[in-house]
Design an enzyme around this catalytic site. Sequence first.
Site, short mmCIF file in Angstrom:
data_model
loop_
_atom_site.label_atom_id
_atom_site.label_comp_id
_atom_site.label_asym_id
_atom_site.label_seq_id
_atom_site.Cartn_x
_atom_site.Cartn_y
_atom_site.Cartn_z
N CYS A 1 12.94 10.76 7.29
CA CYS A 1 12.94 10.19 8.64
C CYS A 1 14.30 10.35 9.32
O CYS A 1 14.38 10.53 10.52
CB CYS A 1 12.55 8.73 8.57
SG CYS A 1 13.51 7.85 7.35
N GLU B 1 9.89 0.79 10.52
CA GLU B 1 10.85 1.88 10.27
C GLU B 1 10.10 3.16 10.56
O GLU B 1 9.23 3.56 9.79
CB GLU B 1 11.29 1.87 8.80
CG GLU B 1 11.88 0.58 8.31
CD GLU B 1 13.32 0.39 8.73
OE1 GLU B 1 13.88 1.29 9.39
OE2 GLU B 1 13.88 -0.66 8.42
N GLU C 1 9.61 15.30 16.12
CA GLU C 1 10.05 15.20 14.72
C GLU C 1 9.26 16.24 13.92
O GLU C 1 8.04 16.15 13.80
CB GLU C 1 9.75 13.79 14.20
CG GLU C 1 10.22 13.62 12.78
CD GLU C 1 9.91 12.23 12.22
OE1 GLU C 1 8.82 11.72 12.48
OE2 GLU C 1 10.78 11.68 11.54
N LYS D 1 0.84 -1.21 0.00
CA LYS D 1 0.00 0.00 0.00
C LYS D 1 0.87 1.26 0.00
O LYS D 1 1.58 1.53 0.96
CB LYS D 1 -0.92 0.05 1.22
CG LYS D 1 -1.93 1.20 1.09
CD LYS D 1 -2.67 1.50 2.35
CE LYS D 1 -2.04 2.59 3.18
NZ LYS D 1 -1.95 3.90 2.51
P1 NAD Z 1 1.88 7.77 8.66
O1 NAD Z 1 2.31 6.82 9.71
O2 NAD Z 1 0.74 8.64 8.94
O3 NAD Z 1 1.51 6.99 7.33
C1 NAD Z 1 2.35 6.04 6.76
C2 NAD Z 1 1.51 5.02 6.03
O4 NAD Z 1 0.69 4.32 6.96
C3 NAD Z 1 0.56 5.60 5.00
O5 NAD Z 1 0.53 4.75 3.89
C4 NAD Z 1 -0.77 5.58 5.72
O6 NAD Z 1 -1.88 5.49 4.86
C5 NAD Z 1 -0.66 4.33 6.56
N1 NAD Z 1 -1.49 4.30 7.75
C6 NAD Z 1 -2.05 5.33 8.43
N2 NAD Z 1 -2.74 4.87 9.48
C7 NAD Z 1 -2.62 3.53 9.48
C8 NAD Z 1 -3.10 2.50 10.33
N3 NAD Z 1 -3.83 2.75 11.39
N4 NAD Z 1 -2.77 1.22 10.05
C9 NAD Z 1 -1.99 0.95 8.98
N5 NAD Z 1 -1.53 1.87 8.13
C10 NAD Z 1 -1.83 3.15 8.39
O7 NAD Z 1 3.18 8.56 8.31
P2 NAD Z 1 3.33 9.73 7.26
O8 NAD Z 1 2.91 10.98 7.91
O9 NAD Z 1 2.75 9.37 5.96
O10 NAD Z 1 4.92 9.70 7.04
C11 NAD Z 1 5.78 10.39 7.80
C12 NAD Z 1 6.42 9.52 8.85
O11 NAD Z 1 7.11 8.42 8.27
C13 NAD Z 1 7.47 10.27 9.63
O12 NAD Z 1 7.28 10.07 11.00
C14 NAD Z 1 8.77 9.66 9.19
O13 NAD Z 1 9.79 9.75 10.10
C15 NAD Z 1 8.39 8.26 8.86
N6 NAD Z 1 9.35 7.66 7.93
C16 NAD Z 1 10.24 6.74 8.40
C17 NAD Z 1 11.16 6.16 7.55
C18 NAD Z 1 12.13 5.13 8.07
O14 NAD Z 1 12.69 4.41 7.28
N7 NAD Z 1 12.36 5.01 9.35
C19 NAD Z 1 11.18 6.50 6.22
C20 NAD Z 1 10.28 7.45 5.76
C21 NAD Z 1 9.36 8.02 6.64
#
Ligand code: NAD
Length: 783
Positions: A289, A255, A386, A181
């Site tokens: 991230c 991650e 963050e 997804k």
């Molecule tokens: P998010 O957690 O809101 O969303 C990430 C994904 O999860 C999206 O596809 C979203 O639709 C899905 N999602 C949302 N709620 C969910 C649920 N309850 N169950 C399952 N899936 C769900 O994060 P974001 O705002 O899209 O992205 C930013 C975050 O991602 C930041 O905190 C960043 O640090 C992190 N990030 C981490 C890495 C890493 O490798 N550690 C890499 C990139 C981004």
Amino acid sequence: MDYGPAPESQKEAQAWLDGHQRTFGLFIDNAWSEPAELFASTNPADGTQLAELTQATDADVERAVAAARRALPVWQGMGGHGRAKVMYALARLLQKHARLFAVLETLDNGKTIRETRDIDLPLAARHFYHHAGWAQLQSEEFADYRAVGVVGQIVPWNFPLLMLSWKIAPALAAGNTVVFKPAEFTSLTAMLFAELCLQAGVPAGVVNIVTGDGRVGSAIVNHPGVDKIAFTGSTEVGRLIRIATAGSGKKLSLELGGKSPFIVFEDADLDGAVEGLVDSIWFNQGQVCCAGSRLLVQESIQERFLNKVRARMENLRLGSPLDKSMDVGALVDPVQRQRIAALVDSARAEGCNVWQPACELPADGSWFPPTLITGASTSAAVAQAEIFGPVLVAMSFRTPPEAVQLANNTVYGLAASVWTESISLALDIAPAIKAGVVWINSANQFDAACGFGGYRESGFGREGGREGMLEYMTALAEDARPALPVVEAKAKANVKPAAADPFAIDRTAKMYIGGKQARPDSAYSAPVFGANGALLAEVGVGSRKDIRNAVEAAHKASGWTSATAHNRAQVLYYIAENLAARADEFAARIAAMTGSKNPEKEVQASIERLFYYAAWADKYDGLAHQPPTKGITVALNEAVGVIGIVCPNEAPLLGFISLVAPAIALGNRVVVVPSEAHPLSALDLYQVFDTSDLPGGVVNIISGNADELARTLATHADIDAVWRHDGSLDGCAEVERLSAGTLKRTWVGGAKGRDWYSAAQSGGRAVLAHASQVKNVWIPYGV
Ligand code: NAD
């Protein structure tokens, strides 16, 4: 002199969107579904709508999981070489269509074409190439493993195609099939990738792509037909996923977020460090991230360095992401802009100094200027949260230990960047920083051969490298595990106690904390009865307070982690030797407790296991990778920290040793709850430890109710991991659920037992992997 406009053409990308009527269904079983329940995907640089995508339903997820399940034998049946060929084709196709992908990504995400063209696309292709290689070598290099099965993968919007590659490539290489997804803001390159799958000959059902918001993610996470979840995203959602998968037996890698330090020492090449900082915090508008969002600069050069940073910030070019000479593009969505603005306002309200270069923001779209914040306290929201935007928070330090302390003053642990011309200082600092990746004199370097992932609340599991492949495999020994043994939690008193029991003495076996015998804080004790019903002894009933004391003692024993592996091995051998000297005594104790007919076998197996992990202590070495940059990346196997261990009820000595020995061999300190049914042989071990040079606090033993103590371990903020192997299914699920608070790593026995005598089930690299975490240190060279 000024820059003229240098726009990249978007003609082909727009034509591709037109060719699909700017509307997309779901990609399941190599077929596109009819678009339904549409939501819009917009260009963040100007707010225009690019296309509409389908919000998948639970039924769609069901279909995708079913297709993935059906495809498993087909994909695995192709063998390593068959899979390698398909993955190689995917890599080639990504390269062939790199420009279309790059432009589409820039349109959809708002990041500059420079980044999508020069970083995202080459890295995505590299991931497929590298992992095509792992598919080819799998049967040789991972002979003791199999694919996990159907994998659910969920990614955020900041590196849409790159995160797709990081997820899909290793999963496919290992022989899994996937339900993937993308993030709802940025699904378009995943749609284009689906077309490549058809061209590359990926069999139906191997890659399924479902679009939509968090509800779709949640449906994947909760689907019983999914064997593993790989998630990249926020720590908040990572926690929800940890809770949702608790007790399900699903493998999980997370991650998550970060607040990574960028440390500049006074002897650093300051101009180089400034450029590194640009790559660190203004790369992808700071929506990274592992962005170096906390600048820690040595006090002696603070002003000089900050002046250089401000001067460089004045030169950053912000504007149309499709313009090839832009440094800073648009934020992914206005929602993100508002979040960042609110955090920066909070810094102003707290009296921080907020500095931004003169910079004209485009009228339409979602933009935020590069920002430098100084004067923030270490507890300020901008210093801890963050921000996920182009905002740098600068602080100063005086000495290297202070730099480390500040660097670790965060709940996260994803990455760090260290700048100094002194290699010995850099290599001294790198292991001290609690982060999964450390870049020396560099920043934001990635490669498929080098693992990436976090410590602490930045999650667990790695992507890339050998360790990343292991996340998508299961050790064959796991399949051989027996059913849960039937062991009564506590032997019951016999109405007629046997008289001649040599251990039937009136004594309370003490607990063991900080190298000393300790009475339980509760001042309660409980009787332990032998197999024949005789009272063998009383044991202390440990409580929350005892665990707290034990954790404190374990933290104080940090010298064990920095001791040499050779020293740790010697202590383990010494423990084995001293146990051997008392073998008869321990055998008699085991016989009295369990009624075992051959207790000597358990003692001998325990001695052998101590030898086994002593042998491993100085051989579980890391790797030196050679990524396609000038330098090496050293993958170190570091200790996890303080591990809470709940031992099995059966095999009271061997179970204890089989869990404690690997943990301490690799430098962890442990707080152990011994067999609740038969705790005495573990408590007897203090005499062995005391005579074996084991420093106080490395092993702490708290007897009592396993459920209660496990709960305390799982919720304790200063414990890094919890292992539970006492056969309690509900208890294991609870440990996983409660561990979500601080995102501890867990290793639980779950629904199966374990043959503690089996070297395959209770030894090997799979166990050592639980006792360690990989830190990748990037060391560039050249002048
Ligand atoms: P998010 O957690 O809101 O969303 C990430 C994904 O999860 C999206 O596809 C979203 O639709 C899905 N999602 C949302 N709620 C969910 C649920 N309850 N169950 C399952 N899936 C769900 O994060 P974001 O705002 O899209 O992205 C930013 C975050 O991602 C930041 O905190 C960043 O640090 C992190 N990030 C981490 C890495 C890493 O490798 N550690 C890499 C990139 C981004």
